[in-house]
Enzyme design. Structure first.
Site, short mmCIF file in Angstrom:
data_model
loop_
_atom_site.label_atom_id
_atom_site.label_comp_id
_atom_site.label_asym_id
_atom_site.label_seq_id
_atom_site.Cartn_x
_atom_site.Cartn_y
_atom_site.Cartn_z
N PHE A 473 -12.89 4.92 7.95
CA PHE A 473 -12.23 6.19 7.62
C PHE A 473 -10.79 6.24 8.15
CE2 PHE A 473 -16.81 7.07 7.76
CZ PHE A 473 -17.01 7.59 6.49
N HIS A 474 -10.04 5.16 7.90
CA HIS A 474 -8.65 5.08 8.35
C HIS A 474 -7.69 4.77 7.20
CE1 HIS A 474 -10.33 3.81 12.57
NE2 HIS A 474 -10.50 5.10 12.33
N PRO A 475 -7.74 5.48 6.08
CA PRO A 475 -6.79 5.19 5.00
C PRO A 475 -5.36 5.50 5.43
CG PRO A 475 -7.97 7.22 4.53
CD PRO A 475 -8.63 6.61 5.73
#
EC number: 1.1.99.1
Length: 565
Positions: A473-475
């Site tokens: 969850f690190h775009p």
């Protein structure tokens, strides 16, 4: 249709937008409109306020945009999760609360890019400190009076944390007492964005609580930005949907896009700023053909290396419904107990090869065996390491599919597209197994549950990664900062070729940082807020920081040698 006018309009009340709203309205003569597509951050909703409940917001759509990727070509064509926060606080309202700033060399590397010289680590460190209040007090690396509450793991928590850190050291890797201090590399306690009262320290709590009552700040929730308005090549305002109304707001000075690495390029493209060929496919009038908008998309991919726990010390009982009321009551009344922690209280960063200049693998240790989103819990006592590579060379894109602001864009991370990705994930699995075999874990370590001890060859490990690896969850990086042909913004977040328009969020990172992204995103917003206000930058730090300079990735031989494969 109604029309209003403000000095600044901020699209997105997330990790960056709330920082800008708070800092800009410190000047009483400046008016700000803060638009948020989601709702308030309800303080009595345990799903967002209790640290241990971090999986719950990802299971619904109230606080989560719940994006999905296109079928990922190198991941068995899976459509993969891409959760992003919706509501005041943005992704800081639903994230894992791990406060990790990245490695000093991430920022020094940014500063080697033409025009980004003022983004070196020592230029950024004062802004990390400005944002933070750390519970154990300030020092050269940490702040003592900032809006973000940071809690440091203390001795005496779950024994699995200490055992996993010690196992990393026994495997030959460094120990570090501060993953955000002098030396990130190594294993040690992990800082968390949790308040002294055991509540999630989102930017809504830390920043907006200071600013909500200011007469020069207007916050509008359930306000979905449709498009940015232009007069020629100047941004003049925003049209947004609020209930059944379409509202136009004009910006006297600037429009600030803080919608995140998925929605920021989506909003720009919908407004006519982006790759011309993409816009023409949807009959969107081209304001500016800017080819980098939506490209260069990056993320961290991770996998769970899971083991049975021989002693009943894991969090497994806390997953049972009959134990949860007591946990919740203690948290609600006292702000203590299992509910007051995100349970990512230890972790680390390693180099898997001596020629890596700074860590390429991150660890989050968790004293239970379960997926991040709360699914696939192992029905026994267990523990796991979340393991993933940090700077994948693979690049993806965010592409508009519809002019409808409610429609999700096409997202493709293109995970695992390069040979280096596969090498690093194989290295990571083997290094993790070696760490888990060390004597410190002997009393706890049972059988390997995932991937399973029988999976040993490159092909077997690759098959596991394709089937089981997930997003961390690190775009980021989809509107990158710089001055090359694919750059979208300059070193102050100003969109190239457009006046009165900035992007300020994780999308402007040129290259993803080593670790979680909430802390760097807040820092970016703090730094650019000073630029917007025409304040002199904070004085450059003179703190020392670790550089490997070719030193071996391990300082010594492991206490227990690797198993023979």
């Amino acid at each position: 249709m109604t029309t209003r006018e403000f000095d600044y309009i901020i699209c997105g009340a997330g990790s960056a937008g709330n920082v800008l709203a708070t800092r800009l309205t410190e000047d009483p003569g400046v008016t700000v409109l803060l638009l948020e597509a989601g709702g308030p951050d309800y303080r009595f909703d345990f799903r967002t306020q209790m640290p241990a409940a971090l999986a719950y917001p990802l299971q619904g759509r109230r606080y989560n945009w719940a994006y999905e990727t296109d079928p990922e070509p190198h991941m068995n064509h899976r459509r993969m999760e891409c959760g992003r926060g919706k509501g005041l606080g943005g992704s800081s309202l639903i994230n894992g609360m791990c406060y990790i700033r990245g490695n000093a060399l991430d920022y020094d590397n940014w500063a080697t890019h033409k025009g980004l010289e003022d983004w070196a680590y020592l230029d950024c460190l004062p802004y990390f400190r400005k944002a933070e209040t750390r519970d154990v007090g300030p020092n050269d690396y940490h702040g003592g009076d900032g809006p973000v509450s940071v809690t440091t793991s203390k001795p005496g928590v779950n024994p699995l944390f200490e055992a996993m850190v010690e196992a990393g050291v026994q495997a030959g890797y460094p120990r570090t007492d501060d993953l955000n201090g002098y030396q990130q590399e190594g294993f040690g306690p992990m800082d968390r964005t949790v308040t002294p009262r055991g509540r999630r320290a989102s930017t809504a709590r830390g920043y907006l609580d200071q600013a909500r009552a200011r007469p020069n700040l207007e916050i509008v929730t359930h306000a979905l930005a449709d498009r940015i308005l232009f007069s020629g090549k100047r941004a003049t305002g925003v049209t947004f949907l609020h209930g059944s109304a379409r509202v136009t707001a004009h910006a006297r000075r600037e429009v600030l896009v803080c919608s995140g690495a998925i929605a920021s390029p989506q909003l720009l493209q919908r407004s006519g700023v982006g790759p011309g060929e993409w816009l023409r496919e949807l009959d969107i009038p081209v304001v500016l053909d800017l080819p980098g908008v939506g490209r260069n998309l990056q993320d961290h991919l991770e996998m769970y290396i899971q083991f049975e726990c021989k002693e009943p010390v894991s969090l497994y009982p806390a997953l049972k419904w009959w134990n949860q009321p007591k946990i919740g009551l203690e948290w609600m009344l006292n702000g203590t107990g299992l509910g007051a922690s995100n349970h990512f209280e230890a972790g680390g960063f390693i180099r898997t090869r001596d020629d890596d200049p700074w860590p390429n693998i991150q660890y989050h240790f968790l004293p239970v065996a379960i997926n991040y989103n709360g699914s696939n819990a192992i029905e026994m006592h267990g523990f796991q390491a979340h393991v993933g590579s940090m700077r994948s060379p693979s690049r993806g894109r965010v592409k508009l599919k519809s002019r409808d602001p409610h429609a999700h864009p096409s997202i493709l991370f293109n995970y695992m597209a390069e040979a280096l990705d596969w090498r690093e994930f194989r290295d990571a699995i083997r290094a993790t197994r070696e760490i888990m075999r060390q004597p410190a874990l002997d009393r706890f370590r049972g059988r390997e549950l995932n991937p399973g001890a029988d999976l040993k060859s490159d092909n077997e490990l690759d098959t596991f990664v394709r089937a089981r690896a997930e997003t961390a969850f690190h775009p980021s990086c989809s509107c990158k900062m710089g001055y090359d042909d694919m750059a979208v913004v300059d070193n102050e977040g100003r969109v190239h070729g457009i006046d009165g328009l900035r992007v300020v969020d994780a999308s402007i990172m040129p290259i993803i940082t080593t670790g979680n992204l909430n802390a760097p995103t807040i820092m970016i917003a703090e730094k650019i807020a000073d630029r917007i206000r025409k304040h002199k930058p904070l004085e450059r730090s003179n703190a020392q920081y670790y550089v490997a300079n070719g030193a071996p990735a391990r300082g010594g031989k492991p206490a227990r040698a690797p198993a023979v494969v």
